[in-house]
Design a protein around this motif. Structure first.
Motif, PDB file in Angstrom:
ATOM      1  N   ALA A  19       2.028  -0.269  14.220  1.00  0.00           N
ATOM      2  CA  ALA A  19       2.803   0.399  12.406  1.00  0.00           C
ATOM      3  C   ALA A  19       1.579   0.670  11.798  1.00  0.00           C
ATOM      4  CB  ALA A  19       3.942  -0.039  11.600  1.00  0.00           C
ATOM      5  N   GLU A  20       1.025   1.675  11.283  1.00  0.00           N
ATOM      6  CA  GLU A  20      -0.143   1.503  10.989  1.00  0.00           C
ATOM      7  C   GLU A  20       0.591   1.932   9.063  1.00  0.00           C
ATOM      8  OE1 GLU A  20      -2.756   5.152   9.248  1.00  0.00           O
ATOM      9  OE2 GLU A  20      -2.393   5.333  11.015  1.00  0.00           O
ATOM     10  N   ILE A  21      -0.809   1.584   7.814  1.00  0.00           N
ATOM     11  CA  ILE A  21       0.665   0.814   6.549  1.00  0.00           C
ATOM     12  C   ILE A  21      -0.382   2.068   6.315  1.00  0.00           C
ATOM     13  CG2 ILE A  21      -0.901  -0.282   4.320  1.00  0.00           C
ATOM     14  CD1 ILE A  21       1.321  -1.981   6.134  1.00  0.00           C
ATOM     15  N   ILE A  22       0.872   3.050   4.896  1.00  0.00           N
ATOM     16  CA  ILE A  22       0.233   3.973   4.233  1.00  0.00           C
ATOM     17  C   ILE A  22       0.292   4.241   3.501  1.00  0.00           C
ATOM     18  CG2 ILE A  22       0.827   5.511   6.102  1.00  0.00           C
ATOM     19  CD1 ILE A  22       4.213   5.391   5.141  1.00  0.00           C
ATOM     20  N   HIS A  23       0.529   2.549   2.552  1.00  0.00           N
ATOM     21  CA  HIS A  23       0.718   2.791   0.717  1.00  0.00           C
ATOM     22  C   HIS A  23       0.809   1.131   1.082  1.00  0.00           C
ATOM     23  CE1 HIS A  23       2.209   2.769  -3.363  1.00  0.00           C
ATOM     24  NE2 HIS A  23       2.579   2.071  -2.563  1.00  0.00           N
ATOM     25  N   SER A  39       4.175   0.496   2.466  1.00  0.00           N
ATOM     26  CA  SER A  39       5.050   1.039   3.174  1.00  0.00           C
ATOM     27  C   SER A  39       4.298   1.126   4.568  1.00  0.00           C
ATOM     28  CB  SER A  39       5.684   1.964   3.041  1.00  0.00           C
ATOM     29  OG  SER A  39       4.591   3.144   2.279  1.00  0.00           O
ATOM     30  N   ALA A  40       5.351   1.038   6.007  1.00  0.00           N
ATOM     31  CA  ALA A  40       4.207   1.686   6.671  1.00  0.00           C
ATOM     32  C   ALA A  40       4.780   2.771   7.455  1.00  0.00           C
ATOM     33  CB  ALA A  40       4.150   1.064   8.217  1.00  0.00           C
ATOM     34  N   ASP A  41       4.083   3.239   8.549  1.00  0.00           N
ATOM     35  CA  ASP A  41       4.735   4.996   9.368  1.00  0.00           C
ATOM     36  C   ASP A  41       5.754   4.706   9.604  1.00  0.00           C
ATOM     37  OD1 ASP A  41       3.374   3.577  11.364  1.00  0.00           O
ATOM     38  OD2 ASP A  41       1.840   4.979  11.666  1.00  0.00           O
ATOM     39  N   GLY A  62      13.277  -7.497  -6.568  1.00  0.00           N
ATOM     40  CA  GLY A  62      12.308  -6.355  -5.649  1.00  0.00           C
ATOM     41  C   GLY A  62      13.262  -5.843  -4.441  1.00  0.00           C
ATOM     42  N   TYR A  63      12.773  -5.256  -3.611  1.00  0.00           N
ATOM     43  CA  TYR A  63      13.739  -4.956  -2.875  1.00  0.00           C
ATOM     44  C   TYR A  63      13.006  -4.584  -1.478  1.00  0.00           C
ATOM     45  CZ  TYR A  63      11.816  -0.429  -2.115  1.00  0.00           C
ATOM     46  OH  TYR A  63      10.640   0.626  -1.830  1.00  0.00           O
ATOM     47  N   TYR A  64      12.760  -4.960  -0.273  1.00  0.00           N
ATOM     48  CA  TYR A  64      12.608  -4.786   1.325  1.00  0.00           C
ATOM     49  C   TYR A  64      13.548  -4.205   1.974  1.00  0.00           C
ATOM     50  CZ  TYR A  64      15.471  -9.521   2.206  1.00  0.00           C
ATOM     51  OH  TYR A  64      15.527 -10.185   2.524  1.00  0.00           O
ATOM     52  N   LEU A  65      13.238  -3.265   3.076  1.00  0.00           N
ATOM     53  CA  LEU A  65      13.792  -2.201   4.586  1.00  0.00           C
ATOM     54  C   LEU A  65      13.993  -3.025   5.869  1.00  0.00           C
ATOM     55  CD1 LEU A  65      12.569   1.377   3.423  1.00  0.00           C
ATOM     56  CD2 LEU A  65      14.884   0.047   2.631  1.00  0.00           C
ATOM     57  N   LEU A  66      14.984  -3.482   6.216  1.00  0.00           N
ATOM     58  CA  LEU A  66      15.017  -4.243   7.716  1.00  0.00           C
ATOM     59  C   LEU A  66      15.675  -3.125   8.382  1.00  0.00           C
ATOM     60  CD1 LEU A  66      16.626  -7.366   7.136  1.00  0.00           C
ATOM     61  CD2 LEU A  66      14.646  -6.700   7.193  1.00  0.00           C
ATOM     62  N   PRO A  67      14.759  -3.169   9.313  1.00  0.00           N
ATOM     63  CA  PRO A  67      14.738  -2.143  10.516  1.00  0.00           C
ATOM     64  C   PRO A  67      15.943  -2.895  11.395  1.00  0.00           C
ATOM     65  CG  PRO A  67      13.008  -3.834  11.728  1.00  0.00           C
ATOM     66  CD  PRO A  67      14.073  -4.228   9.952  1.00  0.00           C
ATOM     67  N   LEU A  68      16.907  -1.669  11.457  1.00  0.00           N
ATOM     68  CA  LEU A  68      18.419  -1.949  12.173  1.00  0.00           C
ATOM     69  C   LEU A  68      18.608  -1.163  13.749  1.00  0.00           C
ATOM     70  CD1 LEU A  68      20.725  -0.285   9.212  1.00  0.00           C
ATOM     71  CD2 LEU A  68      20.228  -3.355   9.831  1.00  0.00           C
ATOM     72  N   GLU A  69      19.361  -2.382  14.242  1.00  0.00           N
ATOM     73  CA  GLU A  69      19.156  -1.950  15.998  1.00  0.00           C
ATOM     74  C   GLU A  69      19.158  -0.689  16.044  1.00  0.00           C
ATOM     75  OE1 GLU A  69      20.559  -4.806  18.489  1.00  0.00           O
ATOM     76  OE2 GLU A  69      19.800  -6.808  17.775  1.00  0.00           O
TER      77      GLU A  69
END
Length: 120
Positions: A19-23, A39-41, A62-69
């Motif tokens: 992944a590339e950091i976009i922000h 945030s990442a791409d 705050g918050y964070y996003l976790l990827p789901l399977e």
């Protein structure tokens, strides 16, 4: 401590994907307050703001996003302060609702306390 563990899990998840950091925005106000967001791409993101706490800690929100399977992401919002790390998310298990008779027993106990009745 839980925040550190979750951050590590997020880092491991992030490391397994290219992944590339976009922000990436970080602010330190010099008085103990701060904020950061990234945030990442690949869809991962996190945002946190913190202020000094009453007991020397940093109070954060705050918050964070976790990827789901299954694809997509789950959002975890949190507060970390004098009361500890307090996440909120649809992913987190919740206790089973109390049966109605328990609610009735609690109402009875509350009424008895109000009437001055005590038990040893």
């Amino acid at each position: 401590m839980k925040f550190i563990i979750l951050s590590c899990l997020l880092a491991v998840s992030f490391a397994q994907q290219s992944a590339e950091i976009i922000h990436d925005d970080r602010v330190d106000n010099g008085d103990g307050s701060f904020s950061y967001s990234f945030s990442a791409d690949n869809g991962l993101e996190m945002e946190v703001a913190g202020v000094p706490g009453s007991e020397g800690q940093s109070n954060m929100r705050g918050y964070y996003l976790l990827p789901l399977e299954s694809g997509g992401f789950a959002r975890v919002e949190f507060v970390a302060d004098e009361a500890g790390f307090q996440p909120q998310s649809d992913l987190l298990p919740t206790p089973h609702p109390l049966p109605e008779h328990v609610h009735e027993l609690l109402r009875i106990a509350e009424r008895q306390r109000a009437e001055g009745i005590t038990f040893d």
